[in-house]
Design a protein around this motif. Structure first.
Motif, PDB file in Angstrom:
ATOM      1  N   LEU A  35     -79.066 -58.881  -2.766  1.00 56.84           N
ATOM      2  CA  LEU A  35     -78.322 -58.422  -3.939  1.00 56.84           C
ATOM      3  C   LEU A  35     -77.796 -57.032  -3.633  1.00 56.84           C
ATOM      4  O   LEU A  35     -78.562 -56.138  -3.283  1.00 56.84           O
ATOM      5  CB  LEU A  35     -79.217 -58.399  -5.183  1.00 56.84           C
ATOM      6  N   TRP A  36     -76.477 -56.871  -3.757  1.00 60.08           N
ATOM      7  CA  TRP A  36     -75.859 -55.579  -3.432  1.00 60.08           C
ATOM      8  C   TRP A  36     -74.796 -55.233  -4.442  1.00 60.08           C
ATOM      9  O   TRP A  36     -73.924 -56.052  -4.759  1.00 60.08           O
ATOM     10  CB  TRP A  36     -75.243 -55.631  -2.037  1.00 60.08           C
ATOM     11  N   GLN A  37     -74.847 -54.022  -4.956  1.00 59.87           N
ATOM     12  CA  GLN A  37     -73.841 -53.528  -5.886  1.00 59.87           C
ATOM     13  C   GLN A  37     -72.888 -52.605  -5.140  1.00 59.87           C
ATOM     14  O   GLN A  37     -73.312 -51.598  -4.551  1.00 59.87           O
ATOM     15  CB  GLN A  37     -74.483 -52.783  -7.053  1.00 59.87           C
ATOM     16  N   ASN A  67     -72.785 -60.092  -4.364  1.00 59.88           N
ATOM     17  CA  ASN A  67     -72.148 -58.798  -4.585  1.00 59.88           C
ATOM     18  C   ASN A  67     -71.797 -58.634  -6.053  1.00 59.88           C
ATOM     19  O   ASN A  67     -71.117 -59.483  -6.632  1.00 59.88           O
ATOM     20  CB  ASN A  67     -70.892 -58.670  -3.726  1.00 59.88           C
ATOM     21  N   VAL A  68     -72.271 -57.574  -6.644  1.00 62.25           N
ATOM     22  CA  VAL A  68     -71.925 -57.252  -8.031  1.00 62.25           C
ATOM     23  C   VAL A  68     -71.255 -55.891  -8.050  1.00 62.25           C
ATOM     24  O   VAL A  68     -71.522 -55.046  -7.200  1.00 62.25           O
ATOM     25  CB  VAL A  68     -73.159 -57.261  -8.959  1.00 62.25           C
ATOM     26  N   ASP A  85     -72.749 -52.872 -13.714  1.00 67.56           N
ATOM     27  CA  ASP A  85     -74.188 -52.758 -13.983  1.00 67.56           C
ATOM     28  C   ASP A  85     -74.726 -53.989 -14.694  1.00 67.56           C
ATOM     29  O   ASP A  85     -75.845 -54.440 -14.418  1.00 67.56           O
ATOM     30  CB  ASP A  85     -74.482 -51.511 -14.823  1.00 67.56           C
ATOM     31  N   ARG A 111     -75.448 -56.618 -12.204  1.00 69.02           N
ATOM     32  CA  ARG A 111     -76.618 -56.260 -11.401  1.00 69.02           C
ATOM     33  C   ARG A 111     -77.909 -56.599 -12.146  1.00 69.02           C
ATOM     34  O   ARG A 111     -78.842 -57.174 -11.570  1.00 69.02           O
ATOM     35  CB  ARG A 111     -76.599 -54.772 -11.054  1.00 69.02           C
ATOM     36  N   GLU A 112     -77.958 -56.271 -13.417  1.00 59.99           N
ATOM     37  CA  GLU A 112     -79.158 -56.540 -14.212  1.00 59.99           C
ATOM     38  C   GLU A 112     -79.414 -58.037 -14.360  1.00 59.99           C
ATOM     39  O   GLU A 112     -80.561 -58.494 -14.302  1.00 59.99           O
ATOM     40  CB  GLU A 112     -79.024 -55.876 -15.583  1.00 59.99           C
ATOM     41  N   TYR A 142     -78.531 -60.435 -12.236  1.00 64.82           N
ATOM     42  CA  TYR A 142     -79.006 -60.955 -10.956  1.00 64.82           C
ATOM     43  C   TYR A 142     -80.412 -60.458 -10.628  1.00 64.82           C
ATOM     44  O   TYR A 142     -81.206 -61.179 -10.029  1.00 64.82           O
ATOM     45  CB  TYR A 142     -78.029 -60.596  -9.832  1.00 64.82           C
ATOM     46  N   GLU A 143     -80.715 -59.233 -10.993  1.00 62.75           N
ATOM     47  CA  GLU A 143     -82.070 -58.730 -10.774  1.00 62.75           C
ATOM     48  C   GLU A 143     -83.095 -59.601 -11.486  1.00 62.75           C
ATOM     49  O   GLU A 143     -84.164 -59.915 -10.936  1.00 62.75           O
ATOM     50  CB  GLU A 143     -82.193 -57.281 -11.273  1.00 62.75           C
TER      51      GLU A 143
END
Length: 264
Positions: free
Chosen positions: A89-91, A246-247, A250, A253-254, A256-257
């Motif tokens: 997971l990468w922002q 890829n996100v 924010d 990202r949350e 996918y986290e």
């Protein structure tokens, strides 16, 4: 004669302005950012038609210098999940990612976004890859003879991006409630890209959040489909393939986290 970076930018703008009589009389701004915006806008609206080798040579030098100035992230240095090192997971900005393949959320015409300075990923990828990408996509689509079906994928070189390939896929557009067919088509986007990546010897692939944003697929549902499809593919095929989710925002990202159980 060797041109400076700013001279290259001015040359590219002047050449594109000279292509179309409608642009006669347009003055070139003095500021660097305004010039960059004008250059990108002219590239965005340019129809796929022949262009000189001299232009492409200067364009490639210019775009590669811009790419290097933005910085490049090597996907091989990104940490994988503790549960599966193949998943990352990468922002960040996908156009700065050094991977074998990145995924472009394209439209059905598959020739890029023609709206000047639009914020969609399709526009950004074409802007930073270069004019060659639209020319090649136009050639591919002319041979195909019809619009790209939703859920399928095409592969092209990445030209001036740090990755090797771009996988172009058309996700479903949501007009109301998400249907079973919509979910199946989105899963097919991920499946098609994964299969195409493996077929072309890719060892890494970075997915954007396909169909969210402009195509209005709810972010959480889209992410769930993405994760389930990727995990199933990795489990069944067991390929030598690293998958980067890829996100950029924010909120994604949350989401996918939580789905990937990434510790915060």
């Amino acid at each position: 004669m060797v041109m400076t970076h700013s001279e290259q930018r001015l040359y590219l703008i002047q050449e594109l302005l000279a292509e179309d009589s409608r642009y006669f009389g347009i003055s070139i701004p003095s500021g660097a950012q305004e010039q960059k915006d004008l250059l990108r806008s002219l590239m965005n609206v340019r129809m796929p038609k022949p262009i000189s080798k001299d232009f492409l040579k200067v364009q490639d030098e210019y775009l590669k210098a811009e790419r290097d100035a933005r910085g490049i992230t090597d996907c091989g240095a990104l940490p994988g999940l503790s549960s599966d090192e193949r998943i990352v997971l990468w922002q960040g900005d996908i156009t700065t990612l050094k991977a074998d393949a990145i995924v472009n959320a394209a439209n059905s015409a598959l020739r890029g976004c023609f709206h000047p300075l639009h914020s969609c990923i399709d526009n950004m990828i074409h802007s930073r890859s270069g004019i060659q990408l639209r020319l090649l996509c136009d050639e591919i689509m002319n041979r195909q003879g019809h619009e790209e079906p939703t859920g399928r994928a095409k592969i092209t070189p990445a030209f001036n991006l740090p990755c090797k390939y771009i996988l172009h896929t058309v996700g479903p557009i949501i007009y109301g409630h998400v249907t079973k067919k919509d979910r199946e088509l989105l899963a097919s986007c991920y499946q098609s890209c994964l299969e195409l990546a493996v077929e072309n010897g890719c060892k890494s692939i970075a997915f954007c959040c396909i169909s969210t944003g402009e195509f209005h697929f709810p972010n959480a549902q889209a992410a769930r489909i993405a994760v389930e499809t990727v995990r199933q593919f990795l489990a069944e095929k067991n390929p030598d393939l690293r998958v980067i989710f890829n996100v950029f925002k924010d909120v994604d990202r949350e989401i996918y986290e939580n789905l990937l159980c990434v510790p915060r």
